[in-house]
Design a protein around this motif. Structure first.
Motif, PDB file in Angstrom:
ATOM      1  N   ILE A  31      27.736 -74.521 -25.826  1.00  0.00           N
ATOM      2  CA  ILE A  31      27.478 -75.428 -24.701  1.00  0.00           C
ATOM      3  C   ILE A  31      27.315 -74.636 -23.412  1.00  0.00           C
ATOM      4  O   ILE A  31      27.820 -73.529 -23.288  1.00  0.00           O
ATOM      5  N   HIS A  32      26.553 -75.191 -22.462  1.00  0.00           N
ATOM      6  CA  HIS A  32      26.493 -74.516 -21.156  1.00  0.00           C
ATOM      7  C   HIS A  32      27.178 -75.341 -20.067  1.00  0.00           C
ATOM      8  O   HIS A  32      28.350 -75.125 -19.807  1.00  0.00           O
ATOM      9  N   ASP A  33      26.480 -76.294 -19.483  1.00  0.00           N
ATOM     10  CA  ASP A  33      27.106 -77.021 -18.371  1.00  0.00           C
ATOM     11  C   ASP A  33      27.921 -78.219 -18.854  1.00  0.00           C
ATOM     12  O   ASP A  33      27.484 -78.996 -19.688  1.00  0.00           O
ATOM     13  N   VAL A  34      29.127 -78.334 -18.319  1.00  0.00           N
ATOM     14  CA  VAL A  34      29.993 -79.472 -18.631  1.00  0.00           C
ATOM     15  C   VAL A  34      29.785 -80.528 -17.541  1.00  0.00           C
ATOM     16  O   VAL A  34      30.042 -80.274 -16.372  1.00  0.00           O
ATOM     17  N   ASP A  35      29.257 -81.685 -17.936  1.00  0.00           N
ATOM     18  CA  ASP A  35      29.051 -82.760 -16.955  1.00  0.00           C
ATOM     19  C   ASP A  35      30.126 -83.824 -17.115  1.00  0.00           C
ATOM     20  O   ASP A  35      30.492 -84.192 -18.230  1.00  0.00           O
ATOM     21  N   ILE A  36      30.599 -84.304 -15.972  1.00  0.00           N
ATOM     22  CA  ILE A  36      31.628 -85.342 -15.979  1.00  0.00           C
ATOM     23  C   ILE A  36      31.055 -86.588 -15.317  1.00  0.00           C
ATOM     24  O   ILE A  36      30.382 -86.492 -14.277  1.00  0.00           O
TER      25      ILE A  36
HETATM   26 MG    MG Z   1      22.719 -80.060 -19.641  1.00  0.00          MG
END
Ligand code: MG
Ligand code: ATP
Length: 403
Positions: free
Chosen positions: A38-43
């Motif tokens: 995974i790269h970016d963790v979005d909340i």
């Molecule tokens: Mg993304």
């Protein structure tokens, strides 16, 4: 839960303690379920941006209008976005409005594909309101809701869909496929830079053959600059199955080769790529044509660069054409200079030493020296270069006298 999520858990918990909902959402949840990096963790959260800014001490407004606040906490950066709905799309791309809402379910509805519409709670529970888990299992890419509406709202989703097919090895679900085909013409409304980013990722992906085949099947190429020759593009798929391009230069270079382009710069101008990328593709194309005509020379190596030549040789190997990687290595080992600034004598020094006037002749002489060094006919030392010039001048004088 992977380490990235565990590290971000305190953010979710802090938001929840303040009385709001918060979840991990988007591509990272999908990738965890697929056991991919995974790269970016979005909340995503029910808290409004102003409320998030009250909860956390360090925040940066990176997209308040869209509900996104960057939270800086425990040495990490987290994009926290308020649940939202989007209404009335303009330009087939941007929603004219976003409305902040308190319901997760409404937020998940606006997402493009079922496998991108998961939410993951802090207790590890996956919230799957659109059948994404079943689609993950069946390796199907399915639009959330009415496919036609979704691609009509935002045509970039068509390119995203093709890109996901190529990166994940997923098939397009049939209604999704049909809607992509019907709305492909809307790609002309989307900025070419955004399309390039998606197509570039598609071509460099492990399953690019799948994504590219789909692209041709929905005839999206008809709406991409310079790509109208479907038959020429289809020849890309003659590469052996499982072949993966080394990089974007090789992928785009080979694609333009199939389109019959000998330089690439003109076509790539319409794609608004960087000057460096365009130059690299152009070198690749020149190298490809040279290789079709015969062996590479030391001048090819010098002017086009080892990287272009290697990329060409790799493609030749993939097609079972004759290759000679050892020759490349030998040429490279022998090459004395990579750039004319590495020549041991400057043009100024030549002028002083031989009392030469400024003018085009000095440029010609310098170029002659450069070429002789590249070809290995002249040692790149001041002594040898001076000797060479002396001899060349004598010869030209003699020739002059004979006239
Ligand atoms: Mg993304
Ligand atoms: P990647 O692995 O490339 O980051 P991603 O799915 O995370 O893929 P992002 O562009 O990072 O893609 O977007 C995050 C999430 O936002 C997506 O998973 C999806 O839920 C939603 N999203 C992004 N772009 C769109 C769009 N054009 N239409 C609808 N939803 C979108």
């Amino acid at each position: 839960m992977p380490a990235e999520f565990v590290k971000a858990l305190p953010i979710l918990q802090k938001i929840r303690q303040a009385g709001y909902d918060a979840y991990f959402v988007g591509g990272s949840v999908r990738d965890v379920l697929l056991k991919r990096q995974i790269h970016d963790v979005d909340i995503a959260t029910s808290a409004y941006p102003a409320e998030i800014k009250q909860i956390f001490e360090h925040t940066i407004d990176i997209g308040i209008a869209h509900g996104t606040v960057l939270v800086l906490e425990r040495g990490g950066e987290y994009e926290v976005t308020t649940f939202r709905t989007e209404d009335i799309y303009v330009d087939y791309r941007r929603p004219a409005h976003v409305n902040f809402v308190r319901q997760l379910s409404e937020d998940l509805l606006r997402r493009d594909f079922t496998i991108n519409a998961f939410a993951l709670a802090d207790d590890g529970q996956v919230i799957d309101l659109h059948g994404g888990l079943a689609d993950l299992k069946a390796q199907l890419l399915r639009a959330v809701g009415q496919p036609s509406e979704r691609f009509n709202e935002d045509a970039l989703r068509i390119m995203r869909g093709l890109r996901f097919a190529a990166t994940l090895n997923f098939d397009l679900e049939s209604a999704t496929f049909a809607a992509m085909q019907t709305h492909a013409h809307l790609l002309t409304k989307i900025s070419i830079e955004r399309i390039f980013i998606e197509l570039d990722q598609l071509l460099c992906a492990s399953y690019w053959q799948k994504g590219f085949r789909d692209l041709l099947a929905i005839e999206a190429n008809q709406y991409l600059p310079g790509f109208s020759n479907q038959k020429a593009l289809a020849a890309l798929l003659d590469l052996p199955s499982g072949f993966i391009f080394t990089n974007a230069v090789q992928a785009w270079g080979y694609l333009l080769y199939q389109l019959g382009d000998t330089d690439g710069k003109f076509l790539l101008k319409n794609w608004k790529v960087s000057r460096e990328f365009s130059a690299a593709v152009s070198n690749f194309l020149t190298a490809y044509h040279k290789r079709l005509a015969g062996d590479f020379s030391s001048e090819d190596l010098y002017y086009l660069g080892l990287s272009s030549l290697t990329l060409v040789e790799e493609l030749f190997a993939a097609q079972n054409l004759v290759t000679d990687f050892d020759r490349l290595k030998r040429l490279d080992d022998r090459l004395q200079i990579r750039h004319k600034t590495e020549i041991s004598v400057s043009a100024g020094e030549l002028m002083t030493r031989f009392d030469l006037p400024a003018g085009p002749q000095i440029g010609q002489l310098f170029h002659q020296i450069e070429l002789a060094i590249v070809k290995g006919q002249l040692q790149n030392t001041a002594d040898e270069i001076f000797k060479y010039v002396k001899k060349a001048r004598l010869e030209s004088n003699n020739n002059g006298n004979n006239d």
